[in-house]
Design a protein around this motif. Sequence first.
Motif, PDB file in Angstrom:
ATOM      1  N   SER A 147     -19.027  12.425 -12.418  1.00  0.00           N
ATOM      2  CA  SER A 147     -18.580  11.334 -13.294  1.00  0.00           C
ATOM      3  C   SER A 147     -17.535  10.446 -12.626  1.00  0.00           C
ATOM      4  N   ASN A 148     -17.412   9.245 -13.145  1.00  0.00           N
ATOM      5  CA  ASN A 148     -16.412   8.298 -12.690  1.00  0.00           C
ATOM      6  C   ASN A 148     -15.005   8.868 -12.915  1.00  0.00           C
ATOM      7  N   SER A 149     -14.827   9.577 -14.016  1.00  0.00           N
ATOM      8  CA  SER A 149     -13.529  10.178 -14.329  1.00  0.00           C
ATOM      9  C   SER A 149     -13.112  11.159 -13.235  1.00  0.00           C
ATOM     10  N   CYS A 150     -14.026  12.009 -12.796  1.00  0.00           N
ATOM     11  CA  CYS A 150     -13.701  12.967 -11.734  1.00  0.00           C
ATOM     12  C   CYS A 150     -13.463  12.256 -10.409  1.00  0.00           C
ATOM     13  N   TYR A 151     -14.264  11.236 -10.132  1.00  0.00           N
ATOM     14  CA  TYR A 151     -14.066  10.513  -8.875  1.00  0.00           C
ATOM     15  C   TYR A 151     -12.681   9.857  -8.849  1.00  0.00           C
ATOM     16  N   LYS A 152     -12.252   9.322  -9.990  1.00  0.00           N
ATOM     17  CA  LYS A 152     -10.912   8.725 -10.063  1.00  0.00           C
ATOM     18  C   LYS A 152      -9.833   9.774  -9.811  1.00  0.00           C
ATOM     19  N   GLN A 153     -10.052  10.986 -10.318  1.00  0.00           N
ATOM     20  CA  GLN A 153      -9.096  12.062 -10.072  1.00  0.00           C
ATOM     21  C   GLN A 153      -9.058  12.428  -8.589  1.00  0.00           C
ATOM     22  N   ALA A 154     -10.235  12.465  -7.964  1.00  0.00           N
ATOM     23  CA  ALA A 154     -10.310  12.766  -6.525  1.00  0.00           C
ATOM     24  C   ALA A 154      -9.586  11.687  -5.732  1.00  0.00           C
ATOM     25  N   LEU A 155      -9.832  10.441  -6.089  1.00  0.00           N
ATOM     26  CA  LEU A 155      -9.194   9.313  -5.410  1.00  0.00           C
ATOM     27  C   LEU A 155      -7.668   9.380  -5.542  1.00  0.00           C
ATOM     28  N   ALA A 156      -7.204   9.778  -6.714  1.00  0.00           N
ATOM     29  CA  ALA A 156      -5.763   9.843  -6.974  1.00  0.00           C
ATOM     30  C   ALA A 156      -5.054  10.915  -6.145  1.00  0.00           C
ATOM     31  N   ALA A 162      -7.123   7.588   7.860  1.00  0.00           N
ATOM     32  CA  ALA A 162      -8.399   7.335   8.530  1.00  0.00           C
ATOM     33  C   ALA A 162      -9.556   8.022   7.800  1.00  0.00           C
ATOM     34  N   GLN A 163      -9.316   9.247   7.358  1.00  0.00           N
ATOM     35  CA  GLN A 163     -10.348   9.999   6.655  1.00  0.00           C
ATOM     36  C   GLN A 163      -9.694  10.715   5.473  1.00  0.00           C
ATOM     37  N   LYS A 164      -9.914  10.184   4.286  1.00  0.00           N
ATOM     38  CA  LYS A 164      -9.311  10.746   3.078  1.00  0.00           C
ATOM     39  C   LYS A 164      -9.837  12.153   2.819  1.00  0.00           C
ATOM     40  N   THR A 165      -8.931  13.019   2.324  1.00  0.00           N
ATOM     41  CA  THR A 165      -9.280  14.399   2.009  1.00  0.00           C
ATOM     42  C   THR A 165      -8.719  14.764   0.642  1.00  0.00           C
ATOM     43  N   VAL A 166      -9.539  15.389  -0.169  1.00  0.00           N
ATOM     44  CA  VAL A 166      -9.107  15.913  -1.459  1.00  0.00           C
ATOM     45  C   VAL A 166      -8.614  17.335  -1.202  1.00  0.00           C
ATOM     46  N   PRO A 167      -7.299  17.574  -1.333  1.00  0.00           N
ATOM     47  CA  PRO A 167      -6.799  18.924  -1.084  1.00  0.00           C
ATOM     48  C   PRO A 167      -7.268  19.887  -2.176  1.00  0.00           C
ATOM     49  N   LEU A 168      -7.408  21.156  -1.818  1.00  0.00           N
ATOM     50  CA  LEU A 168      -7.858  22.146  -2.799  1.00  0.00           C
ATOM     51  C   LEU A 168      -6.932  22.208  -4.004  1.00  0.00           C
ATOM     52  N   LYS A 169      -5.625  22.059  -3.775  1.00  0.00           N
ATOM     53  CA  LYS A 169      -4.675  22.067  -4.895  1.00  0.00           C
ATOM     54  C   LYS A 169      -5.007  20.940  -5.875  1.00  0.00           C
ATOM     55  N   GLY A 170      -5.325  19.769  -5.354  1.00  0.00           N
ATOM     56  CA  GLY A 170      -5.701  18.650  -6.215  1.00  0.00           C
ATOM     57  C   GLY A 170      -7.005  18.907  -6.946  1.00  0.00           C
ATOM     58  N   LEU A 171      -7.987  19.461  -6.241  1.00  0.00           N
ATOM     59  CA  LEU A 171      -9.284  19.783  -6.851  1.00  0.00           C
ATOM     60  C   LEU A 171      -9.104  20.795  -7.974  1.00  0.00           C
ATOM     61  N   ARG A 172      -8.296  21.794  -7.728  1.00  0.00           N
ATOM     62  CA  ARG A 172      -8.061  22.841  -8.749  1.00  0.00           C
ATOM     63  C   ARG A 172      -7.432  22.272 -10.016  1.00  0.00           C
ATOM     64  N   ASN A 173      -6.719  21.149  -9.880  1.00  0.00           N
ATOM     65  CA  ASN A 173      -6.025  20.554 -11.028  1.00  0.00           C
ATOM     66  C   ASN A 173      -6.826  19.447 -11.716  1.00  0.00           C
ATOM     67  N   PHE A 174      -8.059  19.200 -11.302  1.00  0.00           N
ATOM     68  CA  PHE A 174      -8.891  18.217 -12.004  1.00  0.00           C
ATOM     69  C   PHE A 174      -8.945  18.596 -13.482  1.00  0.00           C
ATOM     70  N   ILE A 175      -8.871  17.591 -14.343  1.00  0.00           N
ATOM     71  CA  ILE A 175      -8.953  17.812 -15.789  1.00  0.00           C
ATOM     72  C   ILE A 175     -10.398  17.640 -16.222  1.00  0.00           C
ATOM     73  N   ILE A 176     -10.923  18.666 -16.893  1.00  0.00           N
ATOM     74  CA  ILE A 176     -12.317  18.688 -17.319  1.00  0.00           C
ATOM     75  C   ILE A 176     -12.368  18.880 -18.835  1.00  0.00           C
ATOM     76  N   PRO A 177     -13.038  17.992 -19.563  1.00  0.00           N
ATOM     77  CA  PRO A 177     -13.190  18.207 -21.011  1.00  0.00           C
ATOM     78  C   PRO A 177     -14.270  19.262 -21.275  1.00  0.00           C
ATOM     79  N   VAL A 178     -13.944  20.225 -22.112  1.00  0.00           N
ATOM     80  CA  VAL A 178     -14.918  21.269 -22.470  1.00  0.00           C
ATOM     81  C   VAL A 178     -14.925  21.477 -23.971  1.00  0.00           C
TER      82      VAL A 178
END
Length: 178
Positions: A147-156, A162-178
């Motif tokens: 989703s666009n929402s997750c991509y925005k979180q990754a971008l943030a 030179a080469q953007k990286t999504v750190p695991l700490k950031g990935l673990r903190n993605f907010i997911i609606p359930v």
Amino acid sequence: EQIKTYRQAVLKAAFEGKLTNKNIKEGELPEGWREKKLNELCELITDGDHQAPPQSNQGIPFIVISNLNNGKIDFSNTRFVTKDYYENLSDKRKPQKGDILYTVTGSFGIPIYINFEKEFCFQRHIGLIRPKKEIVDHKYLTFYLTSNSCYKQALAVATGTAQKTVPLKGLRNFIIPV
């Protein structure tokens, strides 16, 4: 049947980004939904081995980001590692059926659901997400990660120039609606 149909309609709306409408203010969730960190929904969130693997002409496929295309893993043109290397990896770095691969470097934000059983390993530029099956549906999670929402979180949370990286700490903190 009505509940099943309604649930499918809600999930379809969530996947298409239409979960919010004029009756739901931005940032609010429909009744019964809540936000959770990705880490709360998963048994494991890790990445590939950080050591350079020994290459082999045959053996266990070693997946890199270019092998992830159109929602699938392309095994037709992979590198290989020895069986010994693969067997010495920790179990948390061995993908299983039901896991989700997620690119974290360069072309980040691409999730791939593993719907098969096969021995393979992957580079450190790919994350491995192992959902808690009793808490979240793997298909929903895979679709939400596109989703666009997750991509925005990754971008943030992406770091580097030179080469953007999504750190695991950031990935673990993605907010997911359930």
